[in-house]
Design an enzyme around this catalytic site. Structure first.
Site, short mmCIF file in Angstrom:
data_model
loop_
_atom_site.label_atom_id
_atom_site.label_comp_id
_atom_site.label_asym_id
_atom_site.label_seq_id
_atom_site.Cartn_x
_atom_site.Cartn_y
_atom_site.Cartn_z
N ASP A 190 -10.06 -42.92 -25.96
CA ASP A 190 -9.99 -42.51 -24.56
C ASP A 190 -10.68 -41.17 -24.35
O ASP A 190 -11.13 -40.53 -25.31
CB ASP A 190 -8.53 -42.47 -24.08
CG ASP A 190 -7.56 -41.92 -25.13
OD1 ASP A 190 -8.01 -41.18 -26.02
OD2 ASP A 190 -6.37 -42.25 -25.07
N ASP A 241 6.19 -41.94 -23.10
CA ASP A 241 6.46 -42.99 -22.12
C ASP A 241 5.97 -44.36 -22.59
O ASP A 241 5.92 -45.31 -21.82
CB ASP A 241 5.85 -42.65 -20.74
CG ASP A 241 4.33 -42.58 -20.77
OD1 ASP A 241 3.71 -42.82 -21.84
OD2 ASP A 241 3.73 -42.29 -19.71
N HIS A 288 2.91 -45.14 -23.74
CA HIS A 288 1.48 -45.48 -23.61
C HIS A 288 0.81 -45.53 -24.97
O HIS A 288 1.17 -44.80 -25.89
CB HIS A 288 0.75 -44.52 -22.66
CG HIS A 288 0.59 -43.12 -23.13
ND1 HIS A 288 1.00 -42.02 -22.39
CD2 HIS A 288 0.05 -42.59 -24.26
CE1 HIS A 288 0.71 -40.91 -23.05
NE2 HIS A 288 0.13 -41.23 -24.19
N GLU A 312 -0.95 -46.33 -19.34
CA GLU A 312 0.37 -45.87 -18.90
C GLU A 312 1.24 -47.06 -18.48
O GLU A 312 0.74 -48.18 -18.31
CB GLU A 312 0.19 -44.90 -17.72
CG GLU A 312 -0.59 -43.63 -18.07
CD GLU A 312 0.25 -42.60 -18.83
OE1 GLU A 312 1.18 -42.99 -19.57
OE2 GLU A 312 -0.05 -41.40 -18.71
C1 F6R Z 1 -4.91 -40.09 -27.69
C2 F6R Z 1 -4.15 -41.14 -27.04
C3 F6R Z 1 -2.71 -41.01 -26.72
C4 F6R Z 1 -1.90 -40.24 -27.76
C5 F6R Z 1 -0.46 -40.11 -27.30
C6 F6R Z 1 0.37 -39.33 -28.28
O1 F6R Z 1 -6.24 -40.50 -27.91
O2 F6R Z 1 -4.71 -42.14 -26.74
O3 F6R Z 1 -2.15 -42.29 -26.59
O4 F6R Z 1 -1.95 -40.93 -28.98
O5 F6R Z 1 -0.45 -39.46 -26.06
O6 F6R Z 1 -0.09 -38.02 -28.33
P1 F6R Z 1 0.39 -37.04 -29.48
O7 F6R Z 1 -0.12 -37.61 -30.75
O8 F6R Z 1 -0.29 -35.74 -29.15
O9 F6R Z 1 1.86 -36.99 -29.42
#
Ligand code: F6R
Length: 260
Positions: free
Chosen positions: A66, A135, A137, A142
């Site tokens: 992303d 959440d 995702h 989301e």
């Molecule tokens: C990042 C992504 C997100 C993260 C998620 C967890 O490329 O796609 O899905 O993996 O927000 O973030 P962290 O690892 O910072 O807790």
């Protein structure tokens, strides 16, 4: 879905080991690269193994999960720059072997179509590294995301923007509202998915991912339909799993020859 509950160092070694084995068997493998804090230990371990001559990325390709929309090209939190800093520039990927969705494109919809085409042209993702949001995702899909989605623009939830404010000096207003993300169907097309999560804040999302009904309300639950998913979690992230004892005894009795 295999669930491994172990200390963070062991989880990192397992994920890096899977990538090392993949690249040994298929030097031109395609890796799916997540950002955020969860995969950082894996990237550090891969750099160590690269420096020890155990693994090479010289023929490999990488695709980001992303990207934020609208962050300037030189912004340190632009995911293309984060991946460059955390892994791409520290190993022997050739220039342009790692690409991400173009969050600065004038025609966002066309950029998303191009990104899907680039992944397909590379032969698809062999191993996708994933984190998970509090959440639920995966990527930036989301709650409410279509389970059949492909790369597209999404609006981040307030919860995700608050979670990610730590990367923007705590300023939630500095966290972009929009992102481009591989869709859930895009992620599901990867041949092996390795999701890593740690900490109590992830426990509810992990409970739903592993034990909940499949639902767009907890987008990661779509992974229950994937034939090869490794969920690597520390005891805190596993703290809401009803099946935790079963997963622990299964892993303890795992045949030595069986990788992830
Ligand atoms: C990042 C992504 C997100 C993260 C998620 C967890 O490329 O796609 O899905 O993996 O927000 O973030 P962290 O690892 O910072 O807790």
């Amino acid at each position: 879905m295999e669930v491994v509950i172990a200390a963070p160092e062991e989880l990192v070694a397992l994920a890096a080991g899977a990538i090392e084995s993949l690249l040994a068997a298929k030097p031109a493998a395609v890796l799916g690269l997540a950002t955020g804090s969860s995969p950082l230990g894996i990237y550090d371990e891969l750099v160590r193994r690269y420096e020890d001559g155990r693994v090479s990325f010289a023929h490999a390709r990488g695709f980001l999960l992303d990207e934020y929309v609208g962050l300037p090209a030189d912004h340190p939190e632009r995911y293309r720059n984060v991946i460059e800093q955390e892994i791409a520039s520290r190993v022997d990927f050739v220039p342009d072997a790692v690409q991400g969705p173009d969050g600065l494109a004038e025609d966002i919809a066309a950029a998303c179509v191009r990104y899907e085409a680039a992944i397909a042209e590379a032969g698809g993702v062999d191993l996708q590294i994933l984190g998970i949001g509090t959440d639920g995702h995966v990527g930036f899909n989301e709650p409410g995301s279509s389970l059949a989605s492909r790369t597209r623009i999404k609006t981040l939830t307030d919860q995700t923007r608050a979670d990610n404010a730590r990367f923007f000096d705590g300023d939630v207003e500095a966290v972009p509202r929009h992102c481009l993300t591989q869709g859930l169907a895009t992620i599901m097309s990867a041949r092996h998915i390795v999701l890593i999560a740690s900490g109590r804040a992830k426990a509810e999302a992990i409970h739903h991912l592993v034990e909940g009904p499949v639902s767009a309300m907890w987008p990661g639950t779509i992974l229950q339909h994937h034939p090869h998913v490794s969920v690597l979690i520390d005891p805190a992230a596993a703290s809401r799993l009803q099946l935790a004892d079963y997963f622990r005894s299964t892993y303890a009795a795992k045949p030595a020859w069986q990788g992830l």
